[in-house]
Scaffold this active site. Structure first.
Site, short mmCIF file in Angstrom:
data_model
loop_
_atom_site.label_atom_id
_atom_site.label_comp_id
_atom_site.label_asym_id
_atom_site.label_seq_id
_atom_site.Cartn_x
_atom_site.Cartn_y
_atom_site.Cartn_z
N SER A 148 -6.52 1.29 -1.39
CA SER A 148 -6.54 -0.19 -1.21
C SER A 148 -5.72 -0.70 -1.75
O SER A 148 -5.10 -0.40 -2.97
CB SER A 148 -8.19 -0.66 -1.36
OG SER A 148 -8.20 -2.30 -1.41
N TYR A 161 -13.95 -1.81 -8.77
CA TYR A 161 -13.56 -1.35 -7.46
C TYR A 161 -11.95 -1.24 -7.49
O TYR A 161 -11.31 -0.45 -6.98
CB TYR A 161 -13.84 -2.43 -6.34
CG TYR A 161 -13.39 -2.12 -5.05
CD1 TYR A 161 -14.10 -1.38 -4.11
CD2 TYR A 161 -12.14 -2.53 -4.53
CE1 TYR A 161 -13.94 -0.75 -3.06
CE2 TYR A 161 -11.84 -2.07 -3.15
CZ TYR A 161 -12.63 -1.39 -2.39
OH TYR A 161 -12.44 -0.92 -1.11
#
Length: 203
Positions: A148, A161
């Site tokens: 990501s 994350y």
């Protein structure tokens, strides 16, 4: 003009493919002639995606459906073993399974969420790669890891994350070098996240 791919005869294992990005990847491989493995936590969602895959498959191949909890090493082992036992080979591993948990370092549940997110988003990738290398070596296979933009950009209340996605990028680079002499290609694809106030939705 749409691009057409030919994966006839290939076996593609896509983790977290019962919805979202993973489901779209499974459908693309199925449409391109591959035999696909659909995996995730929800059996009903897995069956739905598997049905959609068989509908778009040129040969009407029926996907292998495997309910998998990626926090559990035994489930991960079973996923790989069942894939190879069913199809006799593994050509493509797509490490897509993941969750997104928002938490600030001062939150009481931070450490608990950190462990949970590491188990699903990072440790499962490492374990699956470790288990799959011997099979992918036989087929000159491929590993695709889904990371990501958060792997290179920090966001408030998303440190865990961000750390995991950064680790995925570095793990991919290391594996690309380490597995090259085995004929295995390793690549990383970045997904995009959308922030809406304090809620994160995975694309």
């Amino acid at each position: 003009m749409s691009i057409k791919y030919n994966f006839e005869g290939k076996v593609a294992l896509i983790t977290g493919s019962s919805s979202g990005i993973g489901a779209a990847i499974a459908l693309l491989f199925a449409r391109s002639g591959a035999r696909v493995v659909v995996s995730g936590l929800n059996g009903d969602d897995i069956s739905r995606v598997a049905h959609e895959c068989s509908q778009v498959s040129p040969m009407a191949y029926k996907p292998l459906e495997v309910v998998t909890d990626f926090r559990i090493e035994g489930d991960i082992q079973r996923l790989v073993d069942t894939t190879v036992h069913t199809f006799g080979r593994l050509d493509i591993l797509v490490n897509n399974a993941g969750v997104c948990l928002i938490s600030k370092i001062t939150d009481p549940e931070y450490i608990e969420r950190q462990k949970a997110l590491f188990d699903v988003n990072l440790n499962s990738v490492i374990k699956l790669t470790h288990l799959s290398v011997k099979h992918l070596t036989k087929t000159n296979g491929n590993i695709i890891n889904i990371s990501s933009v958060t792997g290179i950009q920090s966001y408030t209340a998303s440190s865990v994350y961000c750390m995991v996605k950064a680790a995925i990028i570095m793990f991919t680079q290391c594996m690309a070098t380490e597995l090259a002499d085995k004929g295995i290609r390793v690549n990383c694809v970045w997904s995009v996240i959308y922030f809406n106030l304090s809620v994160i939705m995975l694309s």
